[in-house]
Design an enzyme around this catalytic site. Structure first.
Site, PDB file in Angstrom:
ATOM      1  N   ARG A   1       0.857  -1.179   0.000  1.00  0.00           N
ATOM      2  CA  ARG A   1       0.000   0.000   0.000  1.00  0.00           C
ATOM      3  C   ARG A   1       0.902   1.240   0.000  1.00  0.00           C
ATOM      4  NH1 ARG A   1      -3.425  -2.722  -1.615  1.00  0.00           N
ATOM      5  NH2 ARG A   1      -5.473  -3.182  -0.743  1.00  0.00           N
TER       6      ARG A   1
ATOM      7  N   GLU B   1      -2.677   7.552  -4.825  1.00  0.00           N
ATOM      8  CA  GLU B   1      -3.012   6.907  -6.107  1.00  0.00           C
ATOM      9  C   GLU B   1      -4.481   7.042  -6.489  1.00  0.00           C
ATOM     10  OE1 GLU B   1      -1.860   2.776  -5.096  1.00  0.00           O
ATOM     11  OE2 GLU B   1      -3.970   2.236  -5.352  1.00  0.00           O
TER      12      GLU B   1
ATOM     13  N   HIS C   1      -0.703  -0.105  -9.843  1.00  0.00           N
ATOM     14  CA  HIS C   1      -1.459  -1.061  -9.007  1.00  0.00           C
ATOM     15  C   HIS C   1      -1.955  -2.239  -9.844  1.00  0.00           C
ATOM     16  CE1 HIS C   1      -3.571  -1.208  -4.890  1.00  0.00           C
ATOM     17  NE2 HIS C   1      -3.440  -2.432  -5.366  1.00  0.00           N
TER      18      HIS C   1
HETATM   19  P1  NAD Z   1      -1.543 -11.220   4.938  1.00  0.00           P
HETATM   20  O1  NAD Z   1      -2.531 -10.762   5.938  1.00  0.00           O
HETATM   21  O2  NAD Z   1      -1.530 -12.658   4.534  1.00  0.00           O
HETATM   22  O3  NAD Z   1      -0.062 -10.868   5.459  1.00  0.00           O
HETATM   23  C1  NAD Z   1       0.281  -9.654   6.050  1.00  0.00           C
HETATM   24  C2  NAD Z   1       1.441  -9.917   6.981  1.00  0.00           C
HETATM   25  O4  NAD Z   1       1.861  -8.655   7.511  1.00  0.00           O
HETATM   26  C3  NAD Z   1       1.083 -10.829   8.170  1.00  0.00           C
HETATM   27  O5  NAD Z   1       2.022 -11.853   8.303  1.00  0.00           O
HETATM   28  C4  NAD Z   1       1.092  -9.879   9.360  1.00  0.00           C
HETATM   29  O6  NAD Z   1       1.497 -10.500  10.580  1.00  0.00           O
HETATM   30  C5  NAD Z   1       2.129  -8.853   8.898  1.00  0.00           C
HETATM   31  N1  NAD Z   1       2.038  -7.598   9.638  1.00  0.00           N
HETATM   32  C6  NAD Z   1       0.920  -6.979  10.115  1.00  0.00           C
HETATM   33  N2  NAD Z   1       1.261  -5.879  10.807  1.00  0.00           N
HETATM   34  C7  NAD Z   1       2.619  -5.797  10.749  1.00  0.00           C
HETATM   35  C8  NAD Z   1       3.560  -4.888  11.273  1.00  0.00           C
HETATM   36  N3  NAD Z   1       3.180  -3.843  12.032  1.00  0.00           N
HETATM   37  N4  NAD Z   1       4.865  -5.111  11.037  1.00  0.00           N
HETATM   38  C9  NAD Z   1       5.268  -6.183  10.305  1.00  0.00           C
HETATM   39  N5  NAD Z   1       4.420  -7.093   9.782  1.00  0.00           N
HETATM   40  C10 NAD Z   1       3.113  -6.898   9.999  1.00  0.00           C
HETATM   41  O7  NAD Z   1      -1.724 -10.266   3.679  1.00  0.00           O
HETATM   42  P2  NAD Z   1      -1.262 -10.543   2.176  1.00  0.00           P
HETATM   43  O8  NAD Z   1      -2.329 -11.256   1.442  1.00  0.00           O
HETATM   44  O9  NAD Z   1       0.120 -11.111   2.177  1.00  0.00           O
HETATM   45  O10 NAD Z   1      -1.233  -9.047   1.608  1.00  0.00           O
HETATM   46  C11 NAD Z   1      -0.330  -8.085   2.104  1.00  0.00           C
HETATM   47  C12 NAD Z   1      -0.718  -6.732   1.567  1.00  0.00           C
HETATM   48  O11 NAD Z   1      -0.504  -6.701   0.154  1.00  0.00           O
HETATM   49  C13 NAD Z   1      -2.213  -6.386   1.712  1.00  0.00           C
HETATM   50  O12 NAD Z   1      -2.485  -5.856   2.993  1.00  0.00           O
HETATM   51  C14 NAD Z   1      -2.421  -5.369   0.620  1.00  0.00           C
HETATM   52  O13 NAD Z   1      -2.198  -4.093   1.167  1.00  0.00           O
HETATM   53  C15 NAD Z   1      -1.318  -5.689  -0.388  1.00  0.00           C
HETATM   54  N6  NAD Z   1      -1.843  -6.145  -1.688  1.00  0.00           N
HETATM   55  C16 NAD Z   1      -1.465  -5.499  -2.807  1.00  0.00           C
HETATM   56  C17 NAD Z   1      -1.925  -5.927  -4.050  1.00  0.00           C
HETATM   57  C18 NAD Z   1      -1.514  -5.266  -5.353  1.00  0.00           C
HETATM   58  O14 NAD Z   1      -2.196  -5.459  -6.365  1.00  0.00           O
HETATM   59  N7  NAD Z   1      -0.435  -4.520  -5.383  1.00  0.00           N
HETATM   60  C19 NAD Z   1      -2.805  -7.018  -4.113  1.00  0.00           C
HETATM   61  C20 NAD Z   1      -3.148  -7.672  -2.936  1.00  0.00           C
HETATM   62  C21 NAD Z   1      -2.668  -7.234  -1.721  1.00  0.00           C
END
Ligand code: NAD
Length: 330
Positions: A234, A263, A295
């Site tokens: 994000r 964005e 994105h």
């Molecule tokens: P997920 O929930 O499986 O994993 C997120 C991880 O971040 C978890 O392991 C959690 O413990 C960790 N986390 C939470 N707070 C934290 C902190 N303060 N410090 C360190 N680690 C922390 O999520 P995911 O499916 O892997 O997705 C991650 C992110 O990717 C989403 O939140 C979204 O913002 C982003 N995303 C982007 C796209 C894109 O098209 N670019 C698509 C999907 C998701």
């Protein structure tokens, strides 16, 4: 259910229509994003289906609730754009797609790394103009480099495995460590150690109050000179102005971003004939060592199929009074 889709593009219509088996739901696709100004469009619908840049704040929630909306279905994983408290206070359910092809985003992060490093975008343009010179296109081997991964959930874990496959030394920082990744050779460190030791840093944590601007002047100062920074998570994880300063001093040697804090005013639109008013993104675009995509980390056909199927199932479960396995509880 009568579902109002917001921020839709041709591919949303295509995939959701294809997977709406037996026309189970009545789907209406609006191109505008959902916000306080457009919320009146929800009159007569039971549900809204929204994406990453729809603004579902307290005011929007107040209007859609009055219009009879009972459920907000996010067709994405992140939910930082929804005021969960306001939704709860009005008894609105929120469902999302917690996991859809995490490989799509992990592989896109890898594409950013490889492009920035091996400069394939520049080489492609040169060759098209009959310029076969390789001057200034020097890259570096990924094998043996240290990659720091912030957030090792579904996407981060997939990314760690790809980097291990390249022969990288993979470090990770997360509030919850994964035993599986440790067994595969990933070493968990505290944030400062990861920042100090990594040649490449890739962000895969969600945007929360704790992670907002996690990359700022202070954290950048701890990084190696010439570090490569990748953000497919994000935009607001990075304080963009601080990244610009880091790029100007050479502290950041490469920046690859698929997301940007502001964005919502730019991405998913063709602005090629417009004057871009956002000076921060314009400055970022001007650097030769910055690569920006709009994105599209999620944008593979496998992911679109899963997003459509899971979202439509979430809505069917809600309609049938079943337990909501993908509900976001505040
Ligand atoms: P997920 O929930 O499986 O994993 C997120 C991880 O971040 C978890 O392991 C959690 O413990 C960790 N986390 C939470 N707070 C934290 C902190 N303060 N410090 C360190 N680690 C922390 O999520 P995911 O499916 O892997 O997705 C991650 C992110 O990717 C989403 O939140 C979204 O913002 C982003 N995303 C982007 C796209 C894109 O098209 N670019 C698509 C999907 C998701």
């Amino acid at each position: 259910m009568k579902v109002a889709f917001f921020s839709t593009k041709s591919y949303d219509k295509e995939y959701f229509t294809r997977f709406n088996d037996a026309n189970l739901h009545d789907l209406t696709f609006f191109e505008v994003s959902l916000n306080e100004q457009t919320a009146s469009l929800t009159a007569g619908f039971d549900a809204v289906c929204v994406f990453v840049n729809d603004k579902i704040d307290e005011d929007t929630i107040g209007i859609i609730n009055k219009n009879g909306i009972k459920v907000i279905a996010l067709r994405c994983a992140g939910f930082n754009n929804v005021d969960l408290k306001a939704a709860k206070s009005r008894n609105l359910s929120i469902v999302r797609v917690p996991a859809y092809s995490p490989e799509s985003v992990a592989e896109h992060a890898t594409a950013l790394i490889l492009t920035l490093n091996r400069k394939t975008h520049k080489a492609y343009n040169r060759v098209r103009e009959g310029n076969f010179s390789i001057e200034n296109l020097t890259g570096f081997n990924l094998s043996g480099k240290t990659v720091g991964v912030i957030g090792t959930g579904l996407i981060g874990a997939s990314f760690c495995k790809i980097m291990l496959g390249f022969g990288c030394n993979v470090l990770a920082y997360d509030i919850q460590e994964s035993a599986d990744l440790k067994a595969k050779g990933v070493q968990y460190k505290n944030l400062d150690e990861l920042l100090t030791l990594s040649d490449i840093i890739s962000l895969h944590c969600p945007l929360t109050p704790e992670t907002a601007h996690i990359i700022n002047t202070n954290s950048i100062s701890k990084m190696k000179n010439g570090v490569m920074l990748i953000n497919t998570s994000r935009g607001a994880l990075i304080e963009a102005q601080d990244a610009i300063e880091g790029l100007k001093t050479g502290k950041i040697g490469y920046l690859g971003i698929d997301v940007y804090e502001q964005e919502a005013d730019l991405f998913f639109q063709d602005l090629s004939e417009s004057v871009i008013l956002d000076d921060v993104i314009s400055r970022l675009i001007s650097f030769p060592n910055v690569l920006i995509t709009g994105h599209l980390g999620f944008f593979t056909k496998e992911a679109l199929e899963e997003i459509a199927t899971i979202t439509l199932n979430n809505l069917a479960d809600f309609e049938n009074g079943l337990s909501l396995k993908n509900e976001i509880k505040s």
